[in-house]
Motif scaffolding. Structure first.
Motif, PDB file in Angstrom:
ATOM      1  N   ILE A   1       0.835  -1.198   0.000  1.00 24.72           N
ATOM      2  CA  ILE A   1       0.000   0.000   0.000  1.00 24.72           C
ATOM      3  C   ILE A   1       0.872   1.251   0.000  1.00 24.72           C
ATOM      4  CG2 ILE A   1      -1.647   1.346   1.372  1.00 24.72           C
ATOM      5  CD1 ILE A   1      -2.852  -1.348   2.296  1.00 24.72           C
ATOM      6  N   THR A   2       1.927   1.255   0.810  1.00 25.95           N
ATOM      7  CA  THR A   2       2.824   2.399   0.873  1.00 25.95           C
ATOM      8  C   THR A   2       3.488   2.660  -0.468  1.00 25.95           C
ATOM      9  OG1 THR A   2       3.272   2.070   3.236  1.00 25.95           O
ATOM     10  CG2 THR A   2       4.896   3.318   1.986  1.00 25.95           C
ATOM     11  N   ARG A   3       4.007   1.615  -1.080  1.00 22.94           N
ATOM     12  CA  ARG A   3       4.655   1.783  -2.382  1.00 22.94           C
ATOM     13  C   ARG A   3       3.660   2.302  -3.419  1.00 22.94           C
ATOM     14  NH1 ARG A   3       9.538   2.375  -5.211  1.00 22.94           N
ATOM     15  NH2 ARG A   3       8.960   2.074  -7.405  1.00 22.94           N
ATOM     16  N   ALA A   4       2.461   1.743  -3.442  1.00 20.15           N
ATOM     17  CA  ALA A   4       1.459   2.166  -4.415  1.00 20.15           C
ATOM     18  C   ALA A   4       1.069   3.628  -4.222  1.00 20.15           C
ATOM     19  CB  ALA A   4       0.227   1.271  -4.327  1.00 20.15           C
ATOM     20  N   GLY A   5       0.921   4.039  -2.976  1.00 22.17           N
ATOM     21  CA  GLY A   5       0.567   5.428  -2.711  1.00 22.17           C
ATOM     22  C   GLY A   5       1.615   6.396  -3.217  1.00 22.17           C
ATOM     23  N   LEU A   6       2.878   6.069  -3.004  1.00 21.63           N
ATOM     24  CA  LEU A   6       3.970   6.932  -3.472  1.00 21.63           C
ATOM     25  C   LEU A   6       4.054   6.928  -4.995  1.00 21.63           C
ATOM     26  CD1 LEU A   6       6.743   6.089  -0.841  1.00 21.63           C
ATOM     27  CD2 LEU A   6       5.239   8.103  -0.916  1.00 21.63           C
ATOM     28  N   GLU A   7       3.843   5.760  -5.620  1.00 20.59           N
ATOM     29  CA  GLU A   7       3.846   5.682  -7.083  1.00 20.59           C
ATOM     30  C   GLU A   7       2.729   6.531  -7.686  1.00 20.59           C
ATOM     31  OE1 GLU A   7       5.369   1.013  -7.592  1.00 20.59           O
ATOM     32  OE2 GLU A   7       3.237   1.529  -7.625  1.00 20.59           O
ATOM     33  N   ASP A   8       1.529   6.364  -7.144  1.00 21.05           N
ATOM     34  CA  ASP A   8       0.373   7.089  -7.693  1.00 21.05           C
ATOM     35  C   ASP A   8       0.581   8.594  -7.586  1.00 21.05           C
ATOM     36  OD1 ASP A   8      -0.643   4.560  -8.021  1.00 21.05           O
ATOM     37  OD2 ASP A   8      -2.209   4.756  -6.486  1.00 21.05           O
ATOM     38  N   HIS A   9       1.035   9.026  -6.420  1.00 20.35           N
ATOM     39  CA  HIS A   9       1.245  10.461  -6.211  1.00 20.35           C
ATOM     40  C   HIS A   9       2.311  10.997  -7.158  1.00 20.35           C
ATOM     41  CE1 HIS A   9       3.045  13.965  -4.000  1.00 20.35           C
ATOM     42  NE2 HIS A   9       1.780  14.309  -4.073  1.00 20.35           N
ATOM     43  N   PHE A  10       3.400  10.266  -7.298  1.00 21.95           N
ATOM     44  CA  PHE A  10       4.488  10.684  -8.193  1.00 21.95           C
ATOM     45  C   PHE A  10       4.012  10.774  -9.639  1.00 21.95           C
ATOM     46  CE2 PHE A  10       7.367   8.868 -11.354  1.00 21.95           C
ATOM     47  CZ  PHE A  10       8.388   9.817 -11.392  1.00 21.95           C
ATOM     48  N   CYS A  11       3.384   9.705 -10.141  1.00 24.20           N
ATOM     49  CA  CYS A  11       2.978   9.679 -11.550  1.00 24.20           C
ATOM     50  C   CYS A  11       1.975  10.783 -11.857  1.00 24.20           C
ATOM     51  CB  CYS A  11       2.399   8.318 -11.907  1.00 24.20           C
ATOM     52  SG  CYS A  11       3.616   6.979 -11.999  1.00 24.20           S
ATOM     53  N   ALA A  12       1.008  10.969 -10.979  1.00 26.99           N
ATOM     54  CA  ALA A  12      -0.006  11.992 -11.221  1.00 26.99           C
ATOM     55  C   ALA A  12       0.592  13.387 -11.222  1.00 26.99           C
ATOM     56  CB  ALA A  12      -1.107  11.885 -10.170  1.00 26.99           C
ATOM     57  N   LYS A  13       1.433  13.680 -10.237  1.00 27.11           N
ATOM     58  CA  LYS A  13       2.027  15.014 -10.173  1.00 27.11           C
ATOM     59  C   LYS A  13       2.946  15.259 -11.360  1.00 27.11           C
ATOM     60  CE  LYS A  13       0.380  16.955  -6.382  1.00 27.11           C
ATOM     61  NZ  LYS A  13       1.171  17.043  -5.152  1.00 27.11           N
ATOM     62  N   LEU A  14       3.683  14.231 -11.791  1.00 26.14           N
ATOM     63  CA  LEU A  14       4.567  14.370 -12.950  1.00 26.14           C
ATOM     64  C   LEU A  14       3.766  14.730 -14.200  1.00 26.14           C
ATOM     65  CD1 LEU A  14       7.573  14.064 -13.782  1.00 26.14           C
ATOM     66  CD2 LEU A  14       7.062  11.677 -14.327  1.00 26.14           C
ATOM     67  N   LEU A  15       2.541  14.214 -14.286  1.00 23.74           N
ATOM     68  CA  LEU A  15       1.675  14.487 -15.425  1.00 23.74           C
ATOM     69  C   LEU A  15       0.874  15.781 -15.271  1.00 23.74           C
ATOM     70  CD1 LEU A  15       0.397  10.840 -15.916  1.00 23.74           C
ATOM     71  CD2 LEU A  15       1.917  12.072 -17.465  1.00 23.74           C
ATOM     72  N   GLY A  16       1.034  16.456 -14.136  1.00 26.63           N
ATOM     73  CA  GLY A  16       0.342  17.723 -13.924  1.00 26.63           C
ATOM     74  C   GLY A  16      -1.041  17.591 -13.330  1.00 26.63           C
ATOM     75  N   VAL A  17      -1.292  16.497 -12.617  1.00 23.05           N
ATOM     76  CA  VAL A  17      -2.608  16.238 -12.026  1.00 23.05           C
ATOM     77  C   VAL A  17      -2.583  16.591 -10.545  1.00 23.05           C
ATOM     78  CG1 VAL A  17      -4.246  14.399 -11.449  1.00 23.05           C
ATOM     79  CG2 VAL A  17      -3.168  14.449 -13.707  1.00 23.05           C
TER      80      VAL A  17
END
Length: 467
Positions: A344-360
């Motif tokens: 869960i921790t890894r997924a949360g960090l991945e999701d946050h990173f990918c979304a912010k990188l895309l400008g979300v």
């Protein structure tokens, strides 16, 4: 044209059938990919896949669609709206080079803003797979994504909260008490958002009016949302309901979204309807989306992709509609997809990173279900890491226990903890309101008043008398 990928390590040659297979094998271990049969068979194979993926040019993701262009409208959205001018900054890089570039001191928030429309979700997912947790945090911290409706969300150094006053019977007094309780803890600047226990248009309108009455009575610089289906919200708007934000759960494939009962045209219609109301005061971001790793797999709509890549593709859908908020409900779908606190921790960090990188404008419901191998200490860790990473918002729920949805998340006082430890502020307009209403005694240290403010004392005592 799809191609195979090979890597020789010593006397052994590893072969990956195509880019989707390589992406899946390179993904850190999680139960959903094991369930789908796409996960690496060993840590060694995963490491080899990550080394192979690091050598893949970013241009490959424009030439080798993971889901065919002809059969998937999300793929068409990603490729048709790709900004080649923005991509020119990074077009010469491989996935491994891209990681190094993102971590370099050269890459500032301004540089990331300039290239975001040239980054596809698959590129973001790929680079996340070869990054450590600290890498995901460091780069996400540099991605400044702001949005606005009645206040401004996502400014650097700020952390907002969604006040979630769910009730198992949609009892108006119970919901109102939770709203006031949350406001007195300084929660609610991202929005006040209710998951209705009874999901229909009439009930949605009733809850919308309740929240609008509270917001108008106390002149709160925030927004409300009933998390009903997008088509219900369109009907609410047509009926004259006070709709601030339009909600919809979204996925990264056309088939996922079809299983949810909508397509991109539906979202466009809803966005236009909400914009026509002109209810925002400082901005016009009117959409609220929720996502979660495993949603495509649970709908049998993942096309053989790993769940994290499917999740990243959902952010292309979100980005299209300029949302105020996007929320990865990271541990909600269950341990079949994210087994324990580490996953869960890894997924949360991945999701946050990918979304912010895309400008979300990404927030996170730091949560787990009661049959997962996780506990509140795991959530404390993820909450802290996301706070360091610059997460836009988290949840605020009485006692961290959602008694309607039956899962564990973050409480009102958890937001106080993060704000005090990291020095994070609420949205500036909301912080000013907290001071004006005497909810905060010391704005600099985010210390709450030790008495109930006069404006709230009378209604709270009235509610107490109803029980």
């Amino acid at each position: 044209m799809s191609q195979s990928y090979r890597y020789t390590l010593g006397s052994q040659t590893y072969q990956f059938r195509h880019l989707a297979d390589l992406m899946a094998k390179a993904t850190p271990q999680r139960s959903g990919d094991r369930l789908a049969g796409v996960m690496a068979q060993s840590a060694k194979e995963r490491a080899v896949a990550q080394m192979t993926l690091a050598d893949v040019p970013l241009k490959t993701f424009l030439n080798e669609a993971l889901i065919p262009y002809e059969t998937d409208e999300v793929t068409r959205l990603i490729l048709d709206e790709h900004d080649t001018r923005a991509f020119a900054y990074i077009s010469h890089l491989t996935v491994g080079d891209f990681r190094n570039w993102l971590l370099s001191d050269y890459v500032t928030p301004q540089v990331l803003a300039a290239v975001k429309m040239g980054i596809t979700p698959e590129m973001a997912a790929a680079v996340s797979k070869i990054m450590r947790n600290q890498d995901l945090i460091l780069v996400a911290k540099k991605c400044h994504v702001t949005s606005a409706f009645r206040n401004t969300i996502g400014l650097p150094g700020h952390l907002s909260t969604r006040l979630q006053p769910n009730h198992p019977t949609d009892d108006v007094n119970g919901i109102a008490a939770s709203i006031l309780d949350g406001l007195l803890y300084g929660n609610g600047d991202a929005m006040i958002g209710i998951n209705p226990a009874t999901d229909n248009v009439a009930q949605a309108i009733k809850l919308m009016k309740l929240m609008d009455d509270v917001i108008q009575k106390y002149d709160i610089p925030t927004q409300s949302c009933v998390l009903t289906h997008v088509t219900n919200t369109i009907e609410c708007i047509e009926a004259g309901a006070p709709v601030d934000l339009v909600f919809q759960s979204i996925g990264g494939t056309e088939a996922t979204n079809s299983s949810f009962g909508f397509n991109l045209n539906t979202l466009a219609e809803a966005q236009d309807a909400a914009l026509s109301l002109k209810r925002g005061t400082v901005g016009n971001n009117v959409m609220y989306f929720e996502t979660g790793q495993g949603s495509s797999l649970s709908a049998n709509a993942h096309h053989g992709l790993d769940q994290q890549t499917c999740e990243a593709r959902a952010y292309a859908v979100a980005r299209k509609f300029n949302p105020l908020l996007v929320n990865t409900v990271v541990g909600f779908i269950g341990p079949e997809y994210l087994f324990d606190g580490k996953e869960i921790t890894r997924a949360g960090l991945e999701d946050h990173f990918c979304a912010k990188l895309l400008g979300v404008p990404m927030g996170c419901d730091v949560c787990y279900t009661n049959h997962a191998e996780a506990d509140q200490n795991d959530m404390d860790n993820l909450l802290t890491l996301l706070g360091v990473a610059g997460c836009s918002f988290v949840m605020g729920i009485p006692g961290s226990d959602d008694i309607m949805l039956n899962y564990q998340t973050t409480s009102f006082h958890d937001a106080l903890y993060v704000r005090r430890v990291l020095g994070s502020r609420p949205a500036p307009e909301f912080e000013h309101w907290l001071s004006k209403m005497n909810i905060m005694k010391n704005s600099a240290d985010f210390v709450l008043s030790n008495t109930v403010p006069n404006a709230f004392a009378k209604p709270l005592y009235a509610l107490q008398g109803d029980y």
